[in-house]
Design a protein around this motif. Sequence first.
Motif, mmCIF file in Angstrom:
data_model
loop_
_atom_site.group_PDB
_atom_site.id
_atom_site.type_symbol
_atom_site.label_atom_id
_atom_site.label_comp_id
_atom_site.label_asym_id
_atom_site.label_seq_id
_atom_site.Cartn_x
_atom_site.Cartn_y
_atom_site.Cartn_z
ATOM 1 N N LEU A 15 10.997 19.745 17.689
ATOM 2 C CA LEU A 15 9.558 19.472 17.809
ATOM 3 C C LEU A 15 8.892 20.509 18.711
ATOM 4 C CD1 LEU A 15 9.383 15.575 18.169
ATOM 5 C CD2 LEU A 15 8.346 16.930 16.335
ATOM 6 N N LEU B 238 9.655 9.022 15.647
ATOM 7 C CA LEU B 238 10.126 9.654 14.412
ATOM 8 C C LEU B 238 11.509 9.150 14.028
ATOM 9 C CD1 LEU B 238 9.656 11.872 12.235
ATOM 10 C CD2 LEU B 238 10.773 13.469 13.805
ATOM 11 N N THR C 45 7.550 20.361 11.962
ATOM 12 C CA THR C 45 6.676 19.232 11.696
ATOM 13 C C THR C 45 7.503 17.948 11.588
ATOM 14 O OG1 THR C 45 6.802 19.358 9.277
ATOM 15 C CG2 THR C 45 5.165 20.767 10.385
ATOM 16 N N GLU C 46 6.837 16.823 11.792
ATOM 17 C CA GLU C 46 7.527 15.549 11.673
ATOM 18 C C GLU C 46 8.005 15.317 10.245
ATOM 19 O OE1 GLU C 46 5.336 12.327 13.349
ATOM 20 O OE2 GLU C 46 5.032 13.351 15.280
ATOM 21 N N ASN C 47 7.286 15.834 9.274
ATOM 22 C CA ASN C 47 7.706 15.707 7.883
ATOM 23 C C ASN C 47 8.989 16.489 7.631
ATOM 24 O OD1 ASN C 47 7.019 14.674 5.160
ATOM 25 N ND2 ASN C 47 6.895 16.843 4.634
ATOM 26 N N ARG D 62 7.187 11.161 20.582
ATOM 27 C CA ARG D 62 7.179 11.538 19.161
ATOM 28 C C ARG D 62 8.590 11.482 18.576
ATOM 29 N NH1 ARG D 62 4.775 17.240 18.577
ATOM 30 N NH2 ARG D 62 5.080 16.816 16.352
ATOM 31 N N THR D 63 9.566 11.942 19.375
ATOM 32 C CA THR D 63 10.956 11.921 18.927
ATOM 33 C C THR D 63 11.423 10.494 18.696
ATOM 34 O OG1 THR D 63 11.491 13.966 20.124
ATOM 35 C CG2 THR D 63 13.331 12.507 19.565
ATOM 36 N N GLU E 169 6.488 14.685 23.555
ATOM 37 C CA GLU E 169 7.561 15.039 22.639
ATOM 38 C C GLU E 169 8.653 13.976 22.609
ATOM 39 O OE1 GLU E 169 8.736 18.923 23.858
ATOM 40 O OE2 GLU E 169 7.127 19.923 22.750
#
Length: 365
Positions: free
Chosen positions: A269, A44, A274-276, A40-41, A37
């Motif tokens: 997250l 993103l 979602t990332e979108n 991903r953060t 996470e």
Amino acid sequence: MPSVKTVRSASSSLWMSSLRHLVVLSSLCLLITGYSERDRTRELMSKYPVVDGHNDLALQLRILHNNQLSQIDLHNISNVATDINRLQAGHVQAQMFSVYVLCGAQEKDAVRLTLEQIDVVRRMCTEYRDFELVTSAKVVEEMNRLGMIVDLSHSSWDTAWAVLNHSKAPVIFSHSSSYSICSHSRNVPDWLLNELKRNRGLIMVNLHNNFISCKDKANISNVADHFDHIKKVIGAESIGIGGDFDGALSFPQGLEDVSKYPALIQELLHRNWTENELADVLRRNFLRVFEEVERVRDVLHSNHPSEVQIPVEEVQNPCRLVLRPPSKRKERPFNQSPSSRAQFGPPCLLIWPMVLLLSIIFSIE
């Protein structure tokens, strides 16, 4: 043949051993998930850095340093929540700084103070290469014509409703949260969120403790509850971030300054955003609103400037900052409209209790 006691002992040892393995595996899974996470953060927010709707650093520069930029280093200021290093650490690329003058200056030197605050923000941009002034992308029509983003965060609910039903362009609440989660008058009730949805506007969630938990203390989970609720009511495409750093006294644990935004995104997250959706929240929603405001400006560019004046009797209170919810109406269902337009007064006479220059945005390269 083993005794019952021996069997029980062996069974107990086996159970404890299995439990230890389960705990180790669970901890390992949590560790891996946490790293995932965080990764991903970071990825993103590197791709979609934050557009923050509200920051009062300019006010603190006056209060603490008398606007003397030569006496400080904006890369590192210890007694505020915002500086260049922390903006970069928080992946904040575009920041709307408010030009705010305290209410006590009304009928005194408010105009001079406002001009000085505009000056200090502009000097931030000329004296630090990290900042770049961006100026593209009284009645509501005039703001639409000029390409200004209408901000409703300091208006009453009735004023907000009238503007949302009058503006040709999307509007924003630059630093407000959900009234259903925290019943503070600065927050936005669900029926007004639905009006905002129809307007294609944006609510940029405020992080101040009193607006988040209605208490002096809050945490990241409390903040995420606001995002979850607003998403449930009107969708992620109508949400942004308006931290209100340096304009409020207390912020949630883990979100104490502008460098901590990744912790909020990581929490969302974890809640299966979602990332979108988060890319929209971080910046795309605001850019979409800004672009639509400019499209309306281009359509209205040939219109003559408005010369409508606000009547004197409308501006006689000492500060023009009344944040009380309207007494005539409580929470209203989504599809229920006011009984009459007269209840709110004509839109052209609306009072704007704001001193934010929202046509100015500052980017960090």
